[in-house]
Design an enzyme around this catalytic site. Structure first.
Site, short mmCIF file in Angstrom:
data_model
loop_
_atom_site.label_atom_id
_atom_site.label_comp_id
_atom_site.label_asym_id
_atom_site.label_seq_id
_atom_site.Cartn_x
_atom_site.Cartn_y
_atom_site.Cartn_z
N ASP A 229 -46.24 -30.48 9.64
CA ASP A 229 -45.40 -29.54 10.21
C ASP A 229 -45.81 -29.05 11.34
O ASP A 229 -44.77 -28.78 12.38
CB ASP A 229 -45.34 -28.58 9.01
N GLY B 144 -39.53 -19.19 5.26
CA GLY B 144 -38.83 -18.51 4.29
C GLY B 144 -37.52 -18.67 4.73
O GLY B 144 -36.76 -18.99 5.87
N LYS C 251 -43.50 -29.37 15.41
CA LYS C 251 -43.13 -28.01 16.14
C LYS C 251 -43.58 -28.14 17.64
O LYS C 251 -43.23 -27.69 18.40
CB LYS C 251 -43.62 -26.81 15.31
N VAL D 219 -38.72 -24.24 14.95
CA VAL D 219 -40.05 -23.61 15.25
C VAL D 219 -40.22 -22.28 14.94
O VAL D 219 -39.43 -21.37 15.42
CB VAL D 219 -40.22 -24.09 16.86
N VAL E 14 -32.13 -23.12 2.72
CA VAL E 14 -31.66 -22.83 4.12
C VAL E 14 -30.14 -22.68 4.11
O VAL E 14 -29.55 -21.79 4.88
CB VAL E 14 -32.24 -23.46 5.30
N LYS F 231 -36.96 -29.95 11.60
CA LYS F 231 -38.06 -30.23 12.57
C LYS F 231 -38.43 -31.75 12.46
O LYS F 231 -38.86 -32.29 13.68
CB LYS F 231 -39.21 -29.20 12.46
N ILE G 76 -38.96 -16.30 15.08
CA ILE G 76 -39.74 -16.06 16.20
C ILE G 76 -38.64 -16.66 17.38
O ILE G 76 -38.46 -18.01 16.95
CB ILE G 76 -40.95 -16.59 16.55
N PHE H 182 -26.87 -27.48 1.00
CA PHE H 182 -27.04 -25.87 0.38
C PHE H 182 -28.09 -25.62 -0.34
O PHE H 182 -28.07 -25.19 -1.64
CB PHE H 182 -25.55 -26.04 -0.29
N GLU I 124 -45.56 -26.66 -0.84
CA GLU I 124 -44.55 -27.60 -1.95
C GLU I 124 -45.56 -28.09 -2.83
O GLU I 124 -46.86 -28.09 -2.69
CB GLU I 124 -43.78 -28.62 -1.04
#
Length: 405
Positions: free
Chosen positions: A198, A299, A202, A129, A12, A102, A133, A9, A187
């Site tokens: 990252d 985000g 992806k 990913v 996201v 991911k 989008i 929690f 971060e």
């Protein structure tokens, strides 16, 4: 009534909860039935949860998993463990799981896909990913039988923001990294972003959907952006190029091969116009030529939105991508790279060029050293900063000729 569980929690997980409540009427109309958030597994029970309208809140995994028989679980924990064990538990039971994790998917996705198949359910990871989008479900549904022979994209919003600032405003790497952290794009430990993990995760996930197989991770090379120096940016500006962190994968001899690295992108290339925290993905195939997607790449709201839409799609659509056994391989193209050579590394680079018969297409002088444009070169053998080069090579080299003249 659909019974929902949420694992985690943070930004996201809370975003998923809020999205369900904010658009409850629309979602229930789409699903044709009502839903209830039954339970939420949290890390810290001391945080204020007074605003929660529904859902049993617990920090105990055993309590969460035994609280109810869920129809769908959203995994928003992050990392490998305990996320893998929790996800495996539900998929094995036949409960679908939607994830934005991911790192987990790139590392253990093949196993979890197999668990989902054995359990007669689905493992959804649209949100893992490119943020908002809908690229994963476009591949799974709209393009389910379309042959894809290459995928390329800007897959990390943090580094794209940083590189945009460095190129367009001639700012230093350290300066824009600090600002990205202050703005919440990076971060406090930015390693996953600036060392390209990252984007690497992806690209592995995208490759699985495009080519129908999970890549051998050793075949996906990774370079970070931390070695970009100010004079590299100056050379890019002189050539009319943008510097972007590009992920690029294709089928070669039946295997997935790819690279994530900083790249010089000619100004007339589509990816050169993708600025700020925006992500973009370009698919290449015989029947589609080039198909491009762009949108917010980061985000909590964008990620949560993708997770909810992933759930709704899977609730209404049972199909998946089918990759032909005779998958087209990417057309052979000349590969160009930019090698930055300073005084200390000149001898090493010259020896490398002679040993491997490297064709130096152009040498661009700078007060800090030289930038070599090389063709089809074994750049993996170099310790110097190397950039992929995308775009019309004649236009790029002619831009240098105009500058010199």
């Amino acid at each position: 009534m659909l019974k929902i569980g949420i694992l985690g929690f943070g930004t996201v997980g809370k975003g998923v909860y809020d999205r369900f409540h904010r658009t409850r009427e629309t979602i229930e109309r789409q699903l044709g039935e009502s839903f209830k958030i039954e339970a939420i597994l949290v890390k810290d029970r001391q945080k204020d949860r007074a605003s929660l309208e529904e859902g049993f809140v617990t920090t105990d995994w055993e309590e969460f998993k035994n609280h109810h028989s869920y129809d769908i679980v959203f995994e928003a924990i992050g990392g490998i463990e305990p996320a893998y064990s929790y996800t495996n538990h539900f998929l094995t039971q036949g409960t679908p799981v939607i994830s934005a994790n991911k790192k987990l998917i790139a590392s253990r996705g093949e196993e979890l896909d197999a668990c989902a198949q054995a359990g007669g359910t689905f493992y959804g990871y649209e949100a893992a990913v490119a943020g908002a989008i809908p690229i994963i479900n476009a591949l799974r549904a709209t393009l389910s039988t379309t042959s894809i022979d290459r995928v390329r994209g800007i897959l990390n919003g943090t580094t794209n923001y940083m590189l945009t600032e460095m190129i367009q405003k001639e700012r230093s790497f350290a300066d824009v990294l600090l600002e990205a952290q202050q703005l919440g794009y990076a971060e406090s430990d930015p390693t996953d972003d600036i060392e390209s993990y990252d984007a690497w995760y992806k690209l592995i996930i995208l490759s699985r959907l495009c080519f129908g197989k999970w890549a051998d991770t050793e075949q996906i090379t990774r370079y970070g952006v931390s070695e970009i120096e100010n004079w590299h940016v100056e050379v890019a500006n002189e050539l009319g190029c943008q510097v972007k962190l590009i992920g690029d994968a294709k089928l070669e001899d039946g295997e997935v091969r790819g690279i994530v690295s900083p790249a010089f992108v000619a100004g007339d290339e589509l990816l050169a116009s993708i600025n700020g925290v925006v992500n973009a993905v370009v698919l290449y195939g015989e029947d589609i030529d080039q198909l491009s997607f762009a949108g917010p790449g980061a985000g909590g709201a964008a990620t949560a939105n993708s997770m909810v839409e992933d759930f709704i799609l899977h609730s209404r659509y049972d199909g998946d991508r089918v990759v032909a056994e005779e998958q087209h391989e990417a057309k052979e193209e000349s590969s160009y790279s930019m090698v930055f050579v300073n005084q200390a590394s000149y001898g090493e680079c010259l020896h490398w060029a002679e040993a491997y018969g490297v064709e130096i297409v152009e040498s661009i002088p700078h007060s800090e050293g030289e930038a070599w444009i090389v063709k089809n070169a074994a750049v993996d053998e170099l310790s110097q900063p190397v950039y992929q080069l995308y775009g019309n090579i004649q236009r790029i080299t002619s831009a240098n000729e105009v500058k010199v003249s």
